[in-house]
Design an enzyme around this catalytic site. Structure first.
Site, PDB file in Angstrom:
ATOM      1  CD  GLU A   1      13.535  11.782 -44.552  1.00  0.00           C
ATOM      2  OE1 GLU A   1      14.282  11.265 -45.407  1.00  0.00           O
ATOM      3  OE2 GLU A   1      12.483  11.270 -44.147  1.00  0.00           O
TER       4      GLU A   1
ATOM      5  CG  ASP B   1       8.425   5.748 -39.497  1.00  0.00           C
ATOM      6  OD1 ASP B   1       8.867   6.788 -38.993  1.00  0.00           O
ATOM      7  OD2 ASP B   1       7.710   5.752 -40.510  1.00  0.00           O
TER       8      ASP B   1
END
Ligand SMILES: OC[C@H]1O[C@H](O[C@H]2O[C@H](CO)[C@@H](O)[C@H](O)[C@H]2O)[C@H](O)[C@@H](O)[C@@H]1O
Length: 569
Positions: free
Chosen positions: A523, A321
């Site tokens: 991340e 996403d």
């Protein structure tokens, strides 16, 4: 347990019962508080508000909220009043998880990364290993005693969170966290993560996207069986397998249920069953409500908006996403059509689940389960080859049925429906032994990867399209590096092994330089520049970070680092 066979099983009142606090109610119901424009700082993050927990019961808090002074046509609450209200009635986001000291953590575990000889790399690896302590938590007593006041779900065991805004357990992240924990010899912590996921399957019928009430409408890439498999491989814990098998059977049924299963008829007239992402939700995601509403403002009419919200939530279920992978027009976010796409990677994960279930059934002596899952795996392998494989390109491509939204009747396969854009997911089948056992095929796919444009100075790009979305160029993500590297490595083809090592070395270096520059693991990374972290998407770049730590430790365990190899870019 949820009934995922229906179209929508969770409405806002249901969410209230499942602990979704007042803020999600305010956000979900579109109450007249314009957070993103009038409230909060520049780094406003709607997720923070659905992560707050109520200090006392909802009805009292709701009454006070309803009584706040309003102004203007929309009845807007002032920023000052809202701030006081929040401070009075809510505890901070993150208060419902407390730090936990993992009993199996040792600063330098015995047998830790024996192939890492370079002292600089070794000392960094120990720092990354020590991050498990920073990321270990358990739910507070408050969550266990009064779960109705929290969106945090009452998990029974200790958890490892990804980090920063991701204050809760995430499903697919946990696979790479576990891989790292195994390199760190933290077997008890790894098993605790699996126990929590089994608890979620037992409670909801599937493993949730994450351990929050607002994630009870979708799953994430299904890797529970792969987690159990890796732990079993290291520990031979048959009890874990016995505990996991019923949950895995339930999860398999979920991914093959009516809402996820799609039948495609191939050019020879044979029918193949494959799976798609399909969230049980057609409203804004509570954790990103303001953003989703703004994106949906392009659509007039409720049913178009609802369909768009479902596509958004389904993309979140995919773990990608967001990405142009899910858009019919790669420059137009509103063309998101996740539920109309058959994704290569999802079907690879389910095939792996089928193989693993067969393996576990054999361990437990359940012969008929073993046989039926071997058959299911064979059928899915054939389906993957028939529907996704593109011989000219040497890649497996996502498939988009002709008529847009997937209908109940079986669709007939057409070559032009394969999405020929280069995505890292086109190479994920290499992760499965069934696909990498053929040396000629591996060489073909490897050549295709090398000429795809995806391999960059600092790792494999997610795609070639710079859309501003985080699962696109120039971002590289740890899980994607890992699955492709491990696939190449285990193929047994010599050149594939050296390509795997080359990619792993680039990835380790970028993580290392990034860590030295910023003091943190990230991340995602920008694959164009060694040491640069990634960006894009709907939230600011996060650090911590569970899966990045896990993949670095796994790569270092596998490839080591010779004394005389420089770690500089
Ligand atoms: O808050 C927005 C979205 O954030 C999550 O997605 C991203 O972070 C996850 C945790 O690291 C990761 O699993 C996912 O692949 C990322 O894209 C969350 O999973 C979404 O559901 C959420 O809407």
């Amino acid at each position: 347990m949820s009934n995922y066979g229906g179209a929508i099983t969770t409405d806002p009142s249901d969410l209230t019962r499942q602990n979704l606090n007042l803020f999600s109610l305010i956000i979900v119901s579109g109450n007249n508080v314009s957070y993103n424009k009038t409230f909060g700082e520049e780094d406003f993050d709607p997720k923070r508000y659905v992560d707050l927990s109520l200090k006392s019961n909802l009805s009292k808090t709701q009454k006070t909220f309803d009584g706040l002074p309003r102004s203007g046509e929309n009845g807007t609450v002032s920023v000052e009043d809202l701030k006081v209200f929040i401070a009075t009635y809510f505890d901070d986001a993150g208060d419902d998880l407390v730090y936990y000291d993992p009993e199996d953590f040792f600063p330098e575990p015995q047998g830790f990364l024996p192939k890492v000889k370079n002292p600089e790399v070794r000392s960094w690896a120990l720092e990354v290993h020590a991050l498990w302590k920073n990321l270990s938590r358990k739910v507070s007593d408050g969550v266990l005693e009064h779960s109705e006041l929290h969106t945090m779900l009452p998990l029974p065991e200790a958890v490892v969170v990804p980090g920063s805004r991701f204050r809760e357990v995430y499903y697919w992240d946990s696979y790479w966290v576990i891989r790292g924990l195994l390199a760190s010899k933290m077997y008890t912590t790894a098993k605790a993560i699996v126990t929590n996921l089994i608890f979620l399957v037992d409670t909801y019928g599937y493993a949730l996207n994450g351990a929050r009430a607002y994630y009870t409408n979708r799953s994430q890439p299904p890797l529970l069986s792969a987690m159990v498999y890796e732990i079993y491989n290291r520990t031979c814990d048959v009890e874990l397998v016995r505990k996991a098998l019923p949950a895995l059977l339930e999860e398999h049924a979920f991914w093959n249920s009516e809402i996820h299963k799609v039948t495609i008829q191939d050019a020879q007239g044979s029918n193949h069953n494959l799976s798609r992402y399909y969230a049980m939700w057609n409203k804004p995601r509570p954790e990103s409500s303001t953003i989703d509403k703004e994106s949906a403002s392009k659509f007039s009419g409720n049913s178009k908006k609802q369909q768009f919200y479902r596509e958004v939530a389904s993309a979140a279920e995919s773990g990608w996403d967001f990405s142009t992978r899910w858009m019919r027009n790669t420059s137009e976010f509103s063309t998101l059509s996740t539920t109309s796409i058959l994704p290569v990677d999802l079907n690879v994960y389910i095939l792996k689940m089928e193989q693993n279930i067969a393996f576990f059934a054999n361990v437990l002596g359940h012969k008929s389960t073993m046989e039926s899952f071997l058959e299911a795996a064979e059928a899915r392998k054939n389906a993957i080859n028939s529907v996704f494989w593109n011989d000219e390109m040497g890649q497996w491509l996502d498939y988009r049925p002709t008529n847009g939204p997937i209908c109940k009747e079986s669709e007939t396969w057409q070559a032009c429906n394969q999405n020929q854009n280069a995505y890292a997911s086109n190479f994920i089948p290499l992760w499965i032994d069934l696909f990498r056992s053929d040396a000629a095929l591996v060489e073909n796919v490897m050549g295709s990867l090398q000429s795809s444009g995806l391999v960059h100075a600092a790792g494999i790009a997610t795609s070639l399209i710079n859309s501003g979305q985080q699962w696109d160029f120039p971002n590289g993500w740890a899980p994607l590096q890992h699955m492709i590297v491990e696939g190449l490595l285990r193929s047994g083809v010599k050149e594939a092994r050296s390509l795997a090592e080359d990619i792993a070395v680039r990835w380790i270096k970028t993580n290392y330089i990034g860590y030295k520059k910023t003091g943190a693991m990230h991340e995602k990374y920008d694959v164009q520049k060694c040491g640069a972290f990634g960006g894009g998407g709907e939230y600011i770049p996060q650090t911590g970070f569970g899966w990045s730590n896990g993949v670095v430790l796994t790569f270092l365990e596998e490839f080591g680092w010779p004394e005389d190899r420089s770690i500089g870019c």
